[in-house]
Motif scaffolding. Structure first.
Motif, PDB file in Angstrom:
ATOM      1  N   ASP A 145      -3.326  12.882   0.564  1.00 19.39           N
ATOM      2  CA  ASP A 145      -2.056  12.204   0.277  1.00 19.39           C
ATOM      3  C   ASP A 145      -0.999  13.184   0.328  1.00 19.39           C
ATOM      4  O   ASP A 145      -1.451  14.617   0.051  1.00 19.39           O
ATOM      5  CB  ASP A 145      -2.305  11.424  -0.827  1.00 19.39           C
ATOM      6  CG  ASP A 145      -2.586  11.965  -2.361  1.00 19.39           C
ATOM      7  OD1 ASP A 145      -2.564  13.240  -2.293  1.00 19.39           O
ATOM      8  OD2 ASP A 145      -3.063  11.198  -3.098  1.00 19.39           O
TER       9      ASP A 145
ATOM     10  N   ALA B 182       0.678  -1.225  -0.112  1.00 25.89           N
ATOM     11  CA  ALA B 182       0.080   0.114   0.139  1.00 25.89           C
ATOM     12  C   ALA B 182       1.009   1.268   0.093  1.00 25.89           C
ATOM     13  O   ALA B 182       0.597   2.190  -0.755  1.00 25.89           O
ATOM     14  CB  ALA B 182      -0.931  -0.044   1.154  1.00 25.89           C
TER      15      ALA B 182
ATOM     16  N   ARG C  49      -2.487   5.567   3.435  1.00 31.15           N
ATOM     17  CA  ARG C  49      -3.741   5.399   4.347  1.00 31.15           C
ATOM     18  C   ARG C  49      -3.884   4.033   4.920  1.00 31.15           C
ATOM     19  O   ARG C  49      -4.487   3.860   5.874  1.00 31.15           O
ATOM     20  CB  ARG C  49      -4.877   6.194   3.823  1.00 31.15           C
ATOM     21  CG  ARG C  49      -4.637   7.526   3.646  1.00 31.15           C
ATOM     22  CD  ARG C  49      -5.726   8.016   2.884  1.00 31.15           C
ATOM     23  NE  ARG C  49      -6.118   7.446   1.649  1.00 31.15           N
ATOM     24  CZ  ARG C  49      -5.716   7.620   0.383  1.00 31.15           C
ATOM     25  NH1 ARG C  49      -4.654   8.461   0.333  1.00 31.15           N
ATOM     26  NH2 ARG C  49      -6.113   7.260  -0.767  1.00 31.15           N
ATOM     27  N   ARG C  50      -3.604   3.108   3.945  1.00 33.64           N
ATOM     28  CA  ARG C  50      -3.758   1.745   4.036  1.00 33.64           C
ATOM     29  C   ARG C  50      -2.713   0.944   4.659  1.00 33.64           C
ATOM     30  O   ARG C  50      -2.527  -0.459   4.634  1.00 33.64           O
ATOM     31  CB  ARG C  50      -4.367   1.063   3.034  1.00 33.64           C
ATOM     32  CG  ARG C  50      -5.936   1.779   2.511  1.00 33.64           C
ATOM     33  CD  ARG C  50      -6.169   1.049   1.208  1.00 33.64           C
ATOM     34  NE  ARG C  50      -7.098   2.137   0.391  1.00 33.64           N
ATOM     35  CZ  ARG C  50      -7.233   2.058  -0.804  1.00 33.64           C
ATOM     36  NH1 ARG C  50      -6.758   1.276  -1.571  1.00 33.64           N
ATOM     37  NH2 ARG C  50      -8.126   3.040  -1.335  1.00 33.64           N
TER      38      ARG C  50
ATOM     39  N   THR D 185      -0.909   4.651  -1.541  1.00 34.20           N
ATOM     40  CA  THR D 185      -2.142   4.600  -0.600  1.00 34.20           C
ATOM     41  C   THR D 185      -1.646   4.388   0.772  1.00 34.20           C
ATOM     42  O   THR D 185      -2.207   3.258   1.460  1.00 34.20           O
ATOM     43  CB  THR D 185      -2.857   3.629  -1.195  1.00 34.20           C
ATOM     44  OG1 THR D 185      -2.375   2.331  -1.236  1.00 34.20           O
ATOM     45  CG2 THR D 185      -3.656   4.039  -2.538  1.00 34.20           C
TER      46      THR D 185
ATOM     47  N   ARG E  56      -7.849  16.692  -3.032  1.00 30.75           N
ATOM     48  CA  ARG E  56      -8.161  15.540  -3.385  1.00 30.75           C
ATOM     49  C   ARG E  56      -9.465  15.091  -3.774  1.00 30.75           C
ATOM     50  O   ARG E  56      -9.628  14.540  -4.826  1.00 30.75           O
ATOM     51  CB  ARG E  56      -7.340  14.929  -2.327  1.00 30.75           C
ATOM     52  CG  ARG E  56      -7.489  13.091  -2.854  1.00 30.75           C
ATOM     53  CD  ARG E  56      -6.669  12.209  -1.701  1.00 30.75           C
ATOM     54  NE  ARG E  56      -7.004  10.900  -2.127  1.00 30.75           N
ATOM     55  CZ  ARG E  56      -7.851   9.838  -1.763  1.00 30.75           C
ATOM     56  NH1 ARG E  56      -8.644  10.442  -0.270  1.00 30.75           N
ATOM     57  NH2 ARG E  56      -8.058   8.707  -1.877  1.00 30.75           N
TER      58      ARG E  56
END
Length: 364
Positions: free
Chosen positions: A309, A98, A105-106, A103, A166
């Motif tokens: 992000d 991730a 956030r994961r 990404t 975003r």
């Protein structure tokens, strides 16, 4: 030496505490917090709607100066002692699939469990949030240099403006020719309007509801809105169609909170082939009036968006530094640690009209 902090020991129980400053090693750092922005999450933590079940130092929109930093962290983050930085709420191991895909956030090692402004004060060293004179920056932290000359209070808008960029541009792919509807006129709604205009949108509508939102709607034209609608007085769908001559919006950004009926409104407002971004949380209760068949007949794309992000954060800091929009002049209340509880109550609607932007300056 100790840091002064406000600890949310339980819902509606903010306590002043002193915590010892940690020893900094090769791979971490200590931030002297200059300012920390407040948002809806903060007052939902305070009221208990988002309380994680342990005592913690809130605050996830921190800007400050690197007071100490280890050599490994300095090289990884690209910052140095004495430099002003903005701290991202999420952390990244930089190694898992991730994180490598962007990404983070994961992140398997972090994700929601290690977000700044949520971690238990009993997790050493305790200084995990921005309601404190100092914040500990763990090895997995993500920080961004703040442009020279940008006031730290204004710089705290890197978080909501990054979200607006975003949600209002990147996720829906907003571009020239698009007509955009931003549902919700808090600071993230205003930021989404800015993002849509910066992306080349032809038309932007911003909606709000009632007396609380009137100052925000009044400010919206300065942030890119071509039309503002108070939904307690006018039908936003009819107003949009009358202003544009179009049957619906190409892009809809829903940043409302605790308004489950707005999801149905977004679907009704969307043009065929429209893109809907749902970023505000409903607080449960489903989506009254939602017609799934409209999603099929219009071939809509509906996407949820959580967080921001690094690309959007960097763009946000550049926009803030440019001065193209009057973010420095927003209706703002700035308080020290001793005033944060009253400000949270105001922002929660428990007395007075809340400011568009609330900020705590711990050293005040």
């Amino acid at each position: 030496m100790n840091a002064a902090a406000m600890v949310l020991a339980a819902p509606r129980t903010l306590e002043p505490r002193e915590l010892p400053l940690p020893q900094i090693g090769a791979d971490d750092a200590l931030l002297r917090v200059e300012a920390c922005g407040l948002c809806g999450t903060d007052h939902e933590q305070y009221s208990g709607q988002l309380h994680p079940g342990h005592a913690f130092i809130p605050g996830h929109e921190a800007v400050g100066v690197i007071e100490q930093i280890g050599p490994v962290a300095a090289e990884r983050w690209g910052v140095s002692e004495g430099q002003r930085v903005a701290v991202e709420v999420f952390r990244s191991c930089r190694e898992c699939d991730a994180c490598r895909a962007g990404t983070y956030r994961r992140c398997v090692r972090n994700g929601l469990t290690t977000m700044y402004g949520f971690v238990s004060v009993d997790t050493d060293p305790g200084l995990w949030g921005g309601y404190a004179t100092h914040q500990y920056l763990a090895p997995d932290s993500m920080v961004l240099p703040v442009p020279e000359g940008l006031d730290p209070v204004v710089a705290t808008l890197f978080n909501p403006l990054g979200a607006g960029i975003r949600w209002g541009a990147t996720v829906p792919g907003t571009g020239p020719g698009d007509a955009v509807a931003v549902l919700g006129c808090g600071v993230r709604g205003l930021s989404a309007a800015v993002a849509a205009k910066e992306a080349g949108a032809d038309f932007v509508m911003v909606t709000g509801a009632g007396e609380r939102d009137r100052p925000r709607l009044a400010a919206a034209p300065d942030f890119g809105a071509d039309l503002v609608v108070d939904v307690t007085e006018d039908d936003p769908i009819a107003a949009f169609r009358a202003a544009t001559g179009r049957p619906g919006a190409d892009v809809i950004v829903d940043v409302t909170a605790k308004a489950p009926q707005v999801v149905a409104q977004a679907v009704q407002l969307a043009a065929a082939g429209g893109r809907i971004v749902i970023a505000g949380t409903r607080g449960g209760g489903g989506a009254p009036g939602f017609e799934p068949d409209h999603v099929v007949y219009k071939e809509l794309r509906i996407e949820g968006a959580l967080g921001v992000d690094v690309v959007a954060y960097r763009a946000a800091l550049d926009v803030l530094a440019s001065g193209r929009y009057p973010f420095a002049d927003l209706d703002r209340v700035t308080v020290g640690l001793d005033g944060v509880e009253d400000l949270l109550r105001t922002m929660a609607g428990e007395g007075g009209t809340p400011p568009i932007h609330g900020v705590v300056t711990p050293g005040r």
